[in-house]
Design a protein around this motif. Sequence first.
Motif, PDB file in Angstrom:
ATOM      1  N   PHE A  89      -5.081   3.002  -8.853  1.00 17.10           N
ATOM      2  CA  PHE A  89      -4.028   2.688  -7.886  1.00 17.10           C
ATOM      3  C   PHE A  89      -4.440   3.318  -6.565  1.00 17.10           C
ATOM      4  N   ASP A 146      -1.307   0.091   2.467  1.00 18.20           N
ATOM      5  CA  ASP A 146      -0.137  -0.766   2.254  1.00 18.20           C
ATOM      6  C   ASP A 146       0.542  -0.367   0.958  1.00 18.20           C
ATOM      7  N   GLY A 149       2.082  -2.263  -3.604  1.00 21.63           N
ATOM      8  CA  GLY A 149       1.991  -2.065  -5.051  1.00 21.63           C
ATOM      9  C   GLY A 149       3.045  -1.129  -5.608  1.00 21.63           C
TER      10      GLY A 149
HETATM   11  P1  AMP Z   1       1.851  -5.366  -7.459  1.00 18.49           P
HETATM   12  O1  AMP Z   1       2.364  -6.758  -7.350  1.00 18.49           O
HETATM   13  O2  AMP Z   1       2.894  -4.308  -7.516  1.00 18.49           O
HETATM   14  O3  AMP Z   1       0.825  -5.201  -8.547  1.00 18.49           O
HETATM   15  O4  AMP Z   1       1.109  -5.040  -6.099  1.00 18.49           O
HETATM   16  C1  AMP Z   1       0.065  -5.803  -5.610  1.00 18.49           C
HETATM   17  C2  AMP Z   1      -0.094  -5.469  -4.150  1.00 18.49           C
HETATM   18  O5  AMP Z   1      -0.525  -4.107  -4.005  1.00 18.49           O
HETATM   19  C3  AMP Z   1      -1.182  -6.311  -3.505  1.00 18.49           C
HETATM   20  O6  AMP Z   1      -0.637  -7.477  -2.923  1.00 18.49           O
HETATM   21  C4  AMP Z   1      -1.767  -5.355  -2.466  1.00 18.49           C
HETATM   22  O7  AMP Z   1      -0.935  -5.330  -1.332  1.00 18.49           O
HETATM   23  C5  AMP Z   1      -1.641  -4.010  -3.149  1.00 18.49           C
HETATM   24  N1  AMP Z   1      -2.780  -3.674  -4.031  1.00 18.49           N
HETATM   25  C6  AMP Z   1      -3.782  -4.475  -4.480  1.00 18.49           C
HETATM   26  N2  AMP Z   1      -4.604  -3.811  -5.307  1.00 18.49           N
HETATM   27  C7  AMP Z   1      -4.108  -2.533  -5.378  1.00 18.49           C
HETATM   28  C8  AMP Z   1      -4.529  -1.354  -6.078  1.00 18.49           C
HETATM   29  N3  AMP Z   1      -5.601  -1.335  -6.877  1.00 18.49           N
HETATM   30  N4  AMP Z   1      -3.789  -0.227  -5.901  1.00 18.49           N
HETATM   31  C9  AMP Z   1      -2.688  -0.228  -5.097  1.00 18.49           C
HETATM   32  N5  AMP Z   1      -2.242  -1.307  -4.431  1.00 18.49           N
HETATM   33  C10 AMP Z   1      -2.948  -2.444  -4.564  1.00 18.49           C
END
Ligand code: AMP
Length: 322
Positions: A89, A146, A149
């Motif tokens: 993360f 950002d 997540g």
């Molecule tokens: P989620 O839908 O909660 O899994 O979040 C996905 C969103 O988090 C993506 O659209 C990115 O903005 C961001 N994101 C993508 N990959 C990661 C990661 N490995 N760790 C943290 N945030 C991420």
Amino acid sequence: MATTKTGRTFFALGTINTIQAFGKDSERAADAAVDRVLQIHGRMSAFLKGSDIFYLNAAAGIKAVQVHPDTMSLLLLAAKYARITKGAFDITLHPLSLLWSVGKRGDFIPSKGHIKKALGLTGIKDLIINPEDSSARLSRPGQSVDLGGIAKGYAGDEVKRILLKHGIQNALVNLGGNIVALGANPKEKPWRVGIQNPLRTRGESLMTLSIKNRSLVTSGMGERFFLKDGRFFHHILDPKTGTPAQNGLLSVTVASPSGADADALATALFVLGPEKGLPLLSKIFQGFPDEARPEVLFIKEDQSVPATPNLSHPAFKLTEEL
Ligand code: AMP
Ligand code: MG
């Protein structure tokens, strides 16, 4: 159960959100909850000029910026999850998310050179958080964070807090797939929430779970993915490769008393996959009582569904098999 029911549907945090609240004060409670989500959006959106995160990113490599205690607590939680998930993360992946822009640029795949360059701008150690004076700073120009997540999960926790404060005991909240189930449904049974088949059109459930006083968060391809040369490309990036995580998974669902924890974990576990993710999870939550332990269900491309053993816990019950 009281019969008054209030429903709200609104756009925030880049998604459509719904709140259904039951009880005497549900109108006022729902209004206050919507306001709170909009407030969180206003502070945390990376794309909103004037938000804390916007200023933090704009000042990367230049200076520290003051952030609201909301933003501070979420930055600290995000940094904690980067540590305990061994980097899976990582909110500093934003330059890569911008490069890929999955869902916004058709089936665009960036060049290896561009991926390498964006990957060079990531690194959670470059996010310097100072809770003493509520400031944060990114070390190098071009870096950005950002909270996509984790922010919806946090907002779900805040909605729950506000509804409870207004005396609402029964509610179902859906912040773009982050579900908060409070109390019981109008039939006085646990809320039943469908887990969508990630490969089918909206609304088609693969299985249904009964949940009570839990947040249920799903990370996966959802609506933002494309298929090219037999490979799925989606918006969850593997910090090691700078490309969408490729480990045969369609989705990960996490149920936990805390929505923010569930949200961060779901994203991280999507990167880690069940083989690495399940042992890490038992290590992180070793010694926790059952009700505080997150339950996790992976859905794989081969249709298998590895899960934590406790899915039989009454708070998180599998009611239909594949
Ligand atoms: P989620 O839908 O909660 O899994 O979040 C996905 C969103 O988090 C993506 O659209 C990115 O903005 C961001 N994101 C993508 N990959 C990661 C990661 N490995 N760790 C943290 N945030 C991420
Ligand atoms: Mg998440």
